[in-house]
Enzyme design. Structure first.
Site, PDB file in Angstrom:
ATOM      1  N   SER A   1       0.820  -1.199   0.000  1.00 25.30           N
ATOM      2  CA  SER A   1       0.000   0.000   0.000  1.00 25.30           C
ATOM      3  C   SER A   1       0.863   1.262   0.000  1.00 25.30           C
ATOM      4  O   SER A   1       1.618   1.494  -0.940  1.00 25.30           O
ATOM      5  CB  SER A   1      -0.958  -0.049   1.186  1.00 25.30           C
ATOM      6  OG  SER A   1      -2.011   0.852   1.021  1.00 25.30           O
TER       7      SER A   1
ATOM      8  N   CYS B   1      -5.081   0.854  -5.055  1.00 28.32           N
ATOM      9  CA  CYS B   1      -3.721   0.664  -5.589  1.00 28.32           C
ATOM     10  C   CYS B   1      -3.819  -0.446  -6.630  1.00 28.32           C
ATOM     11  O   CYS B   1      -3.321  -1.560  -6.425  1.00 28.32           O
ATOM     12  CB  CYS B   1      -2.739   0.293  -4.481  1.00 28.32           C
ATOM     13  SG  CYS B   1      -2.551   1.534  -3.192  1.00 28.32           S
TER      14      CYS B   1
ATOM     15  N   ASP C   1      -8.309  -4.914  -6.384  1.00 31.68           N
ATOM     16  CA  ASP C   1      -8.105  -3.706  -5.587  1.00 31.68           C
ATOM     17  C   ASP C   1      -8.261  -2.469  -6.461  1.00 31.68           C
ATOM     18  O   ASP C   1      -7.685  -2.389  -7.548  1.00 31.68           O
ATOM     19  CB  ASP C   1      -6.702  -3.743  -4.973  1.00 31.68           C
ATOM     20  CG  ASP C   1      -6.385  -2.516  -4.127  1.00 31.68           C
ATOM     21  OD1 ASP C   1      -7.319  -1.922  -3.564  1.00 31.68           O
ATOM     22  OD2 ASP C   1      -5.193  -2.175  -4.010  1.00 31.68           O
TER      23      ASP C   1
ATOM     24  N   HIS D   1      -6.888  -5.846  -1.895  1.00 31.02           N
ATOM     25  CA  HIS D   1      -5.706  -5.058  -1.541  1.00 31.02           C
ATOM     26  C   HIS D   1      -4.670  -5.868  -0.772  1.00 31.02           C
ATOM     27  O   HIS D   1      -3.478  -5.740  -1.004  1.00 31.02           O
ATOM     28  CB  HIS D   1      -6.173  -3.870  -0.703  1.00 31.02           C
ATOM     29  CG  HIS D   1      -5.151  -2.827  -0.429  1.00 31.02           C
ATOM     30  ND1 HIS D   1      -4.637  -2.003  -1.406  1.00 31.02           N
ATOM     31  CD2 HIS D   1      -4.547  -2.451   0.724  1.00 31.02           C
ATOM     32  CE1 HIS D   1      -3.775  -1.160  -0.866  1.00 31.02           C
ATOM     33  NE2 HIS D   1      -3.690  -1.421   0.436  1.00 31.02           N
ATOM     34  N   GLU D   2      -5.121  -6.693   0.158  1.00 35.39           N
ATOM     35  CA  GLU D   2      -4.220  -7.463   1.009  1.00 35.39           C
ATOM     36  C   GLU D   2      -4.093  -8.886   0.450  1.00 35.39           C
ATOM     37  O   GLU D   2      -4.803  -9.801   0.871  1.00 35.39           O
ATOM     38  CB  GLU D   2      -4.729  -7.480   2.451  1.00 35.39           C
ATOM     39  CG  GLU D   2      -4.810  -6.088   3.064  1.00 35.39           C
ATOM     40  CD  GLU D   2      -5.330  -6.098   4.499  1.00 35.39           C
ATOM     41  OE1 GLU D   2      -5.555  -7.193   5.063  1.00 35.39           O
ATOM     42  OE2 GLU D   2      -5.531  -5.007   5.064  1.00 35.39           O
TER      43      GLU D   2
END
Length: 616
Positions: A247, A480, A477, A534-535
């Site tokens: 991130s 990002c 995501d 995202h993760e």
């Protein structure tokens, strides 16, 4: 300020003419990690001082206070695997929380990896509990082993940084947090709910740029490394070193690595004392690295993603694109920031790529660069938050996303857990004061760190040094997104740029399953991970561990069957073309939404039931 105000009004006028229903964003734009999902305990709870805390002093005169939480059954309970948590006391007003886990494999031989979450101001315990640490926390606040923890193959260090994040503190104070802004409130401002870490000065702190955070992290790391042989003789100190992040770590990773590298050279030539590091790899997951490159891909991903989701209408799409390229738009404002730096003696170096401290410490330059950050984020990135009605960190999910679940926040506020960790302050996962100090519009804290242009240059230097660099992006995501990440990988100007660009996309395989597509040439790779937000380690733990393991141990990313050589080249098509079926939003009724939420969380939890592949 007039330009920004007029553009904001223009934005509102254009956007209100768009979709028939608008999403109301309940506060400031999200940090580049999580919306502040703090555990705001409404009951009063003031943690007691931890008992039986051990103390050691390093050869560099750094004090470390610690406990061994695994002995109390906290998190890492694998037999024979030790863990240590507590504080690295760097100064009377700098107390950095750390949590160190031995490798489950061979602590003496395996490397050391420092993991950092982004934000800025988001705690690295997010990564520990939601993503890649040795344990997960269930809804009933029980700790269960994560079979895909990255300490399967490496000793892991998690730091709560910058100071003021998580359990780290400059001072402690009785008070509470404002539920809307996330700002700390003392007892004269609101009823107290607990004892919390506070910054010094209050609400400001001393770290408000990536470069300052890098310098602070280096000193903390040196303090830890000097004490490691005393803390854990089994692990020792002579290790290959890896830095992995995500991130806003797209800023942290390159800048921290560059600073660490420069300091390491001074140690090696005996200019300064210290513990030299043996650099091995840098990993960045879904990173925001350079806004000038990545901004253009916000509207593109919103409507042209590989899930067939059109998050907003053509009017909004056209506006966001226009705001990026128009006169005085996002790109122009970033160029104005660079031009302002060039006007300061020594403010811009490395062929106009790197802003120096002479520039970033200049108040007028900060304001100019913050204007650029506001223009880009408010007008190119943020229309999605108002009109998309889709997840910030996973476009397949609703805006009010329930994944990853934040059960660990309440877990870390249990008295027995805090005592086992050696802490006496309430836990929050993010510090909004740090976030705003880095990049928001406080009159006293204009910084513009978000759009500084140094990080591409840092990555190019890192690649030139021979260190392995892995960029990996979950393809669902938004904030990002992988479109922008891919553009970053192709924009890097280093010795093998042409060879990297000519390499094809090869399937990312693990346990016989295709998890993504990877382009690799030599020590550099870019990986798109399918059906991941995202993760990445939360959504695709198998793929994430494979990427990590293969990078650290110098095997090709695609399938881990070949050692990396200087000219190793992935083969396949020039573009990553995989598509996935359209994903509808879940029911909006509270009961139906609750059923959906439980189902989707259970589906991700079930991934941990599949044993890791022995050939990963």
């Amino acid at each position: 300020m007039a330009i920004k105000s007029l553009l904001a009004l223009a934005s509102a006028a254009v956007l209100l003419a768009g979709p028939s229903t608008a999403l109301t964003w309940p506060g400031p734009r999200p940090p580049v990690k999580q919306t502040a999902r703090k555990f705001l305990d409404k009951r009063q709870y003031f943690p007691a001082n931890a008992t039986d805390v051990k103390t050691i002093t390093s050869p560099t005169n750094v004090t470390i206070r610690y406990k061994m939480p695994g002995e109390a059954g906290i998190c890492e309970t694998t037999p024979g695997v030790n863990s240590y948590a507590g504080y690295i006391d760097m100064a009377p007003n700098v107390h950095m929380f750390f949590w160190f886990f031995e490798s489950r494999n061979n602590p003496a031989a395996d490397p050391l990896t420092l993991w950092l979450n982004g934000g800025p101001g988001s705690d690295s315990l997010i990564g520990l509990f939601e993503e890649l640490g040795p344990c997960r926390i269930t809804e009933d606040l029980k700790s269960v082993i994560n079979p895909y923890s990255w300490n399967n193959v490496s000793n892991m260090l998690f730091l709560s940084q910058p100071v003021g994040t998580g359990f780290s503190y400059q001072g402690e104070a009785i008070g509470s947090f404002d539920a809307d802004t996330g700002a700390f409130l003392n007892t004269s401002q609101a009823n107290a709910t607990g004892r919390y870490p506070v910054l010094d000065p209050i609400d400001l702190g001393t770290i408000d740029t990536t470069d300052l955070a890098a310098e602070a992290a280096w000193h903390v790391l040196q303090g830890f490394m000097s004490a490691l042989p005393s803390l854990d003789a089994k692990v020792g100190c002579s290790k290959e070193f890896n830095l992995w992040t995500e991130s806003y770590g797209g800023h942290y990773g390159p800048a921290f690595w560059n600073h660490f590298y420069q300091q390491n050279l001074l140690i090696q030539n005996n200019t300064i004392p210290g513990y030299a590091l043996n650099f091995n790899s840098l990993g960045i997951g879904n990173g925001i690295i350079d806004e000038a490159i990545q901004a253009a891909y916000y509207p593109e991903f919103a409507v042209n993603n590989t899930y067939g989701i059109k998050a907003y209408n053509d009017t909004v799409y056209s506006y966001a694109k226009f705001a990026n390229f128009m006169f005085n738009g996002c790109l122009d404002q970033i160029n104005y920031c660079r031009a302002a730096a060039a006007g300061i003696n020594g403010g811009l170096i490395n062929n106009g790529q790197t802003l120096t401290y002479a520039a970033t410490s200049n108040p007028d330059l900060r304001v100019q660069c913050q204007e650029a950050a506001d223009m880009c984020r408010d007008n190119v990135e943020s229309p999605y938050y108002y009109y998309g009605n889709r997840g910030v960190y996973d476009i397949r999910h609703p805006f009010n996303d329930v994944t990853p679940p934040g059960y660990y926040i309440e877990y870390l506020n249990l008295p027995q857990i805090q005592n086992a960790l050696g802490v006496n302050v309430n836990y929050t996962e993010a510090n909004n004061d740090i976030y705003w100090a880095f990049q928001a519009s406080h009159l006293h804290a204009e910084r513009g760190d978000f759009i500084y242009t140094n990080f591409i240059e840092d990555l190019e230097m890192i690649l030139a040094s021979g260190v392995r660099v892995s960029l990996f992006y979950g393809d669902a995501d938004y904030i990002c997104n992988w479109f922008g990440g891919q553009a970053i990988s192709l924009a890097l100007n280093y010795t093998h740029s042409a060879e990297f660009a000519a390499a094809g996309y090869q399937p990312l395989m693990y346990g016989g399953v295709e998890y993504g597509e990877v382009r690799q040439y030599g020590n550099f790779s870019f990986t798109r991970v399918y059906e991941s937000g995202h993760e990445v380690p939360y959504y695709q733990p198998q793929a994430a561990l494979a990427i990590f393991n293969r990078t650290l141990n110098h095997f090709n990313l695609a399938d881990g069957t070949m050692p990396v050589t200087a000219n190793l080249t992935s083969t396949g098509p020039a573009n990553a073309t995989h598509t996935a079926p359209f994903v509808s939003l879940p029911p909006t009724g509270s009961a139906n939404f609750a059923v959906w939420s439980s189902s989707v969380i259970a589906s991700y939890s079930s991934l941990d039931n599949v044993p890791p592949s022995p050939t990963g």
